[in-house]
Structures are given as structure tokens and as C-alpha cells.
Design a protein around this motif. Sequence first.
Motif, PDB file in Angstrom:
ATOM      1  N   UNK A   1     -36.229  47.041  18.731  1.00  0.00           N
ATOM      2  CA  UNK A   1     -37.131  46.241  18.333  1.00  0.00           C
ATOM      3  C   UNK A   1     -36.818  45.700  16.887  1.00  0.00           C
ATOM      4  N   UNK A   2     -35.901  46.255  15.965  1.00  0.00           N
ATOM      5  CA  UNK A   2     -35.401  45.689  14.966  1.00  0.00           C
ATOM      6  C   UNK A   2     -34.526  44.385  15.366  1.00  0.00           C
ATOM      7  N   UNK A   3     -33.629  44.698  16.344  1.00  0.00           N
ATOM      8  CA  UNK A   3     -32.693  43.595  16.663  1.00  0.00           C
ATOM      9  C   UNK A   3     -33.640  42.443  17.228  1.00  0.00           C
ATOM     10  N   UNK A   4     -34.916  42.549  17.790  1.00  0.00           N
ATOM     11  CA  UNK A   4     -35.435  41.301  18.067  1.00  0.00           C
ATOM     12  C   UNK A   4     -36.174  40.725  16.968  1.00  0.00           C
TER      13      UNK A   4
ATOM     14  N   UNK B   1     -44.211  39.805  12.012  1.00  0.00           N
ATOM     15  CA  UNK B   1     -44.883  41.161  11.573  1.00  0.00           C
ATOM     16  C   UNK B   1     -44.813  42.230  12.569  1.00  0.00           C
ATOM     17  N   UNK B   2     -45.588  41.942  13.751  1.00  0.00           N
ATOM     18  CA  UNK B   2     -45.546  42.707  14.787  1.00  0.00           C
ATOM     19  C   UNK B   2     -44.367  43.259  15.268  1.00  0.00           C
ATOM     20  N   UNK B   3     -43.338  42.466  15.492  1.00  0.00           N
ATOM     21  CA  UNK B   3     -42.062  43.044  15.927  1.00  0.00           C
ATOM     22  C   UNK B   3     -41.700  44.294  14.883  1.00  0.00           C
ATOM     23  N   UNK B   4     -41.474  43.635  13.517  1.00  0.00           N
ATOM     24  CA  UNK B   4     -41.286  44.681  12.597  1.00  0.00           C
ATOM     25  C   UNK B   4     -41.945  45.964  12.493  1.00  0.00           C
ATOM     26  N   UNK B   5     -43.235  45.887  12.559  1.00  0.00           N
ATOM     27  CA  UNK B   5     -43.829  47.164  12.377  1.00  0.00           C
ATOM     28  C   UNK B   5     -43.844  48.220  13.852  1.00  0.00           C
ATOM     29  N   UNK B   6     -43.759  47.439  14.724  1.00  0.00           N
ATOM     30  CA  UNK B   6     -43.505  48.043  16.085  1.00  0.00           C
ATOM     31  C   UNK B   6     -42.276  48.900  16.051  1.00  0.00           C
ATOM     32  N   UNK B   7     -41.171  48.364  15.629  1.00  0.00           N
ATOM     33  CA  UNK B   7     -39.689  48.909  15.281  1.00  0.00           C
ATOM     34  C   UNK B   7     -40.032  50.261  14.367  1.00  0.00           C
ATOM     35  N   UNK B   8     -40.618  49.953  13.130  1.00  0.00           N
ATOM     36  CA  UNK B   8     -41.069  50.962  12.306  1.00  0.00           C
ATOM     37  C   UNK B   8     -41.627  52.132  12.961  1.00  0.00           C
ATOM     38  N   UNK B   9     -42.696  51.676  13.704  1.00  0.00           N
ATOM     39  CA  UNK B   9     -43.488  52.983  14.410  1.00  0.00           C
ATOM     40  C   UNK B   9     -42.724  53.559  15.283  1.00  0.00           C
ATOM     41  N   UNK B  10     -41.882  53.074  15.965  1.00  0.00           N
ATOM     42  CA  UNK B  10     -40.769  53.732  16.891  1.00  0.00           C
ATOM     43  C   UNK B  10     -39.906  54.628  16.079  1.00  0.00           C
ATOM     44  N   UNK B  11     -39.539  54.053  14.924  1.00  0.00           N
ATOM     45  CA  UNK B  11     -38.625  54.717  14.082  1.00  0.00           C
ATOM     46  C   UNK B  11     -39.258  56.103  13.672  1.00  0.00           C
ATOM     47  N   UNK B  12     -40.493  55.981  13.151  1.00  0.00           N
ATOM     48  CA  UNK B  12     -41.219  57.065  12.711  1.00  0.00           C
ATOM     49  C   UNK B  12     -41.326  58.217  13.700  1.00  0.00           C
ATOM     50  N   UNK B  13     -41.528  57.598  14.906  1.00  0.00           N
ATOM     51  CA  UNK B  13     -41.738  58.459  16.051  1.00  0.00           C
ATOM     52  C   UNK B  13     -40.574  59.248  16.637  1.00  0.00           C
ATOM     53  N   UNK B  14     -39.600  58.973  16.121  1.00  0.00           N
ATOM     54  CA  UNK B  14     -38.304  59.534  16.379  1.00  0.00           C
ATOM     55  C   UNK B  14     -37.636  58.919  17.526  1.00  0.00           C
ATOM     56  N   UNK B  15     -38.238  57.742  17.997  1.00  0.00           N
ATOM     57  CA  UNK B  15     -37.470  56.859  19.225  1.00  0.00           C
ATOM     58  C   UNK B  15     -36.529  56.017  18.496  1.00  0.00           C
TER      59      UNK B  15
END
Length: 362
Positions: free
Chosen positions: A220-223, A199-213
Motif C-alpha cells: 500500500x505504501x508503494x501504491x 490520503x486514504x492510500x497512506x493511512x490504509x498503509x499505516x493501519x496495516x503497519x500498526x496491525x503488524x501486516x
Amino acid sequence: MTIRLSLTMIVRDEERTLGRVLAQAAGFCDEMVVVDTGSTDDTPRIAKLAGAQVLDFAWRDDFAAARNHGLEACRGDWIIWLDADDVITPAAQAAFAAAKDAVLGEDLDSITAPYHYSVDPDTGRCTYTFPRERLARRVPGLRWTGAVHEVLTIPGDRTLHREDLVVEHHPDPVDRAAKTERNLRVIEQEWRNGDRSSRTRYYYACELRDAGEDAAALEKYAEYLEDPGSDWEKYAALLSMSACCRRLGRTGAQADHLHAAIRLAPSRAEAFVALGKFHFDREEWADAIPFFAAAAALHQPLTGFVSVPDYTWRAWDYLSVCLAHLGRHEESVAAALHSAKLGNPDRSRLRSNVHWSLDQWF
């Protein structure tokens, strides 16, 4: 047996919207507990005037901790959680009141219901929704978990889903950037503390996406995909990976992720629409049509994140344009009219498209 229902929420500087949601909830809640995490505006006074019990909580970058502080103060038989920028329509208020009297009891543990997370401000129609745990029986072990993107951990598995208990989310666009920065900070801290859960991996990726990174988000999504969660969450990850690749100009990977999403969940429409648009943007009209046609035939699911237009008017809109470019004007007009019937908000453009096709047809 008379059921007492407690509302619990956490707030900070919510004076613009808090009074609205508390007034809406007061009609079916017996108790309202508001946890203030450090407001500098009129939020606490507004909550007290609405009849809520206000608790102070020193913010420590942990949403679950703040929510649990409120949960511990509740005295009702059941609890309902809301956020300060949520809206409960009159129809939903009546549905909650009826469910409280007729459904809640000791033979049930929780109720899930649609969370209309995005609503078109012009039409009032939901554009993005997902089911959330909304009501739960107050028993030992009922706790919030997760420093960010927290979930309510519910003892017992006697769960009922109610489509009529809708809560709408009406966020302030001004706050969006600040909340993205805050959420990314919190989840990065969880990562540094050693949380490597799916869950943390998924939402870490989502927050990076939303931040434009986008590049970091893809990593992170691959992980996450090495040990994914539910199929609907994995599907959402693949869609996000495709969007990141599109913004990075990686067109081959963009399409690959969408094809993988379709293989995983062929009954969901979002990837079909995105692949149709992949060809549409390249003016590959004939190649786009099968994907839009497939999406148009699908029904909105009850699980996972759902882009509502992809199950209603959007595919028909794109189909109409593709058909017009191929000279199939009668079919194009029919598709445009069907898109309008299903709630397409861009009526002016649809009328122009229909008139153009009619001029070419006759």
C-alpha cells in the motif's frame, strides 16, 4: 467584540478521562458539545455534570459524520476540537484563554498548534508531535472530512500557527489494539467503496503497519508513492517502509528507503538516526557516526510528524556509545553529558557509560 468559543468532541466509553479534559477546557470555553456514539459506561452523565450538552449519535464507522453532528450544534463564533483522552496543561489553558481574548476574530480563519501525540509517562516530555488544525472560525462550509483520520476542512486560508496552544494526547494503552482493529476496518470499507485518494492510500498503509501486516503495508505504501501527498507525508511513508522491511528481514530495502528519505528531506533527523542505528546494530561504529552526527546538527521542524528525541538527546546518546567503542573516550563522555543535558531519560545507563569511559581514559 467578545468571542464565544465552543468545544466539540466525540466520545464513547470514556469515563476514565472525560471529566479531566472537560474540566480543563471549561476555563476558556463558553460552550461544550459532546457527541456520544454509543457509550455503555458513565460517560454521558460525566459530560452533563461537567456542563456539556450531550448529543446521541448512532455510530456508523464514520468519524467525520460524528464530528459534524457536534459541529452543527455549536453556537460559538469559533470552535475548538478535543478528544476525551487529551490533556491541556495549566500553561496551555492560560494560553488558550489569552488567545481567545486577543487573537480570535473575523480577520483570521484558523489556528494550528502542536499535538503532542506521545508523552513519556515518566518524564512528562513529548516524544512525538505534529501540527494540527485546532481552532477554526465557525462559518458556512466548515466541515470534517474522512471516515477515519479525519481532517477539518476550513474555508479561507488566513491561518496562524501558535506553539503555545499545546494539546497532549494521553491514550489508554489497553484501548490501542481495539482502536487499531476499528480503524483498519473503517478504512478497508472506504477502500471497498472506491476511495483511492492519496490520503486514504497512506493511512490504509499505516493501519496495516500498526496491525503488524508489514508485507501488505509495503504494497500500500508503494501504491501511495505513485501519487504521494506532501513531502513530509512521503518522508513518513519512507520511514515506515524501512521499519516494515526491518521487521521482515529485508535489510537492503530497509537501508534504501532511509537513503531515499534523506534525499527527500535532508533537514529532517529521523532517517539519519535510523541509518545510524542500522550500522550501530551491526557494530559498524565508524560507519554509524556520520549519520548520528548529521542528526545531532539538525533543528526540529514545524511541519509533519516529528520524533522529538531524534532532534534532542537520541543521536548524542548513540554517538557516545560509538565513540567509546572506537576508544575516543573524551569525546564519548562529552556526548553522553550533552545527551543528558538535552533530556535523555535513561540517566542511570548514561552514568554507567560515562564511568566506564573515564576508567578507560585515565
